[in-house]
Design a protein around this motif. Structure first.
Motif, PDB file in Angstrom:
ATOM      1  N   UNK A  61       0.589  -1.087   0.038  1.00 46.11           N
ATOM      2  CA  UNK A  61       0.137   0.020  -0.013  1.00 46.11           C
ATOM      3  C   UNK A  61       1.060   1.279   0.017  1.00 46.11           C
ATOM      4  N   UNK A  62       1.967   1.349   0.697  1.00 46.84           N
ATOM      5  CA  UNK A  62       3.031   2.346   0.588  1.00 46.84           C
ATOM      6  C   UNK A  62       3.273   2.755  -0.704  1.00 46.84           C
ATOM      7  N   UNK A  81      -6.557  10.172  -3.133  1.00 45.68           N
ATOM      8  CA  UNK A  81      -5.716   8.764  -3.143  1.00 45.68           C
ATOM      9  C   UNK A  81      -6.700   7.676  -2.952  1.00 45.68           C
ATOM     10  N   UNK A  82      -7.312   7.813  -1.948  1.00 43.28           N
ATOM     11  CA  UNK A  82      -8.106   6.581  -1.581  1.00 43.28           C
ATOM     12  C   UNK A  82      -9.088   6.185  -2.557  1.00 43.28           C
ATOM     13  N   UNK A  94      -3.909   7.156   4.940  1.00 44.00           N
ATOM     14  CA  UNK A  94      -3.283   8.166   5.987  1.00 44.00           C
ATOM     15  C   UNK A  94      -1.876   7.732   6.686  1.00 44.00           C
ATOM     16  N   UNK A  95      -1.933   6.475   7.161  1.00 48.51           N
ATOM     17  CA  UNK A  95      -0.775   5.926   7.664  1.00 48.51           C
ATOM     18  C   UNK A  95       0.326   5.943   6.688  1.00 48.51           C
ATOM     19  N   UNK A  96       0.011   5.286   5.368  1.00 47.48           N
ATOM     20  CA  UNK A  96       0.824   5.250   4.567  1.00 47.48           C
ATOM     21  C   UNK A  96       1.507   6.535   4.277  1.00 47.48           C
ATOM     22  N   UNK A 101       5.944  10.338   4.102  1.00 46.37           N
ATOM     23  CA  UNK A 101       6.629  11.622   4.447  1.00 46.37           C
ATOM     24  C   UNK A 101       7.646  11.585   5.536  1.00 46.37           C
ATOM     25  N   UNK A 102       7.549  10.786   6.548  1.00 48.65           N
ATOM     26  CA  UNK A 102       8.794  10.682   7.286  1.00 48.65           C
ATOM     27  C   UNK A 102      10.050  10.078   6.626  1.00 48.65           C
TER      28      UNK A 102
END
Length: 176
Positions: A61-62, A81-82, A94-96, A101-102
């Motif tokens: 997914x990332x 995106x979703x 959102x987690x991806x 970003x990190x």
């Protein structure tokens, strides 16, 4: 006496025979098994391709989110995106996004109440390196095996139609 042997009839390849019982519907079970195998192979491919370009800690997914954000160089919102990836649970997207970003591959900017995401120069480089690995490991191999790209395009159209069928069936099942 001439040999009158029959050609063996192709046996459907299904993963759940109990879903393929009877004369009708087994074709969907066969398709579901093929989609399962393809999804898992595609997921493995994406992870190995990202590893080949130096990123070991991304799940499928990332990778999909990264490429979607990079698509056409336009900023995208979480909802965009979703929607494009046909993902209902925006929390996973959102987690991806936070993970990317990190890692410095995408950036977000707030415009009003919305966040808009785009790839960073490093993210663009990763997408280009991924494209290069894809070309050498996947496309060159597919070309050498004389793949019929028109047939592949037809399969993609069928799968998009099947996506709509499964979405409708999902809505029906949710109402039971």
């Amino acid at each position: 006496m001439a040999n009158m042997s029959k050609q063996p009839q192709a046996t459907p390849i299904v993963s759940s025979a109990h879903l393929a019982d009877g004369d009708s519907g087994w074709q969907l079970s066969e398709l579901e098994y093929a989609m399962t195998m393809t999804y898992n192979a595609f997921s493995r491919w994406m992870m190995h391709c990202m590893k080949a370009v130096g990123h070991n800690d991304f799940n499928p997914l990332d990778v999909l989110v990264l490429h979607n954000v990079n698509h056409r160089g336009k900023e995208k919102r979480l909802a965009d995106i979703a929607f494009m990836l046909n993902i209902e649970d925006t929390h996973t997207v959102n987690y991806a996004l936070k993970k990317l970003i990190k890692a410095g591959l995408i950036d977000g900017r707030k415009l009003g109440k919305e966040m808009f995401y785009s790839t960073t120069p490093q993210g663009q480089e990763v997408c280009q390196a991924y494209r290069d690995v894809r070309r050498s490991c996947l496309l060159d191999t597919a070309g050498a095996s004389e793949r019929d790209y028109d047939e592949i395009s037809q399969v993609a159209r069928v799968l998009r139609r099947m996506s709509g069928l499964y979405d409708q069936a999902s809505r029906s099942a949710a109402s039971l």
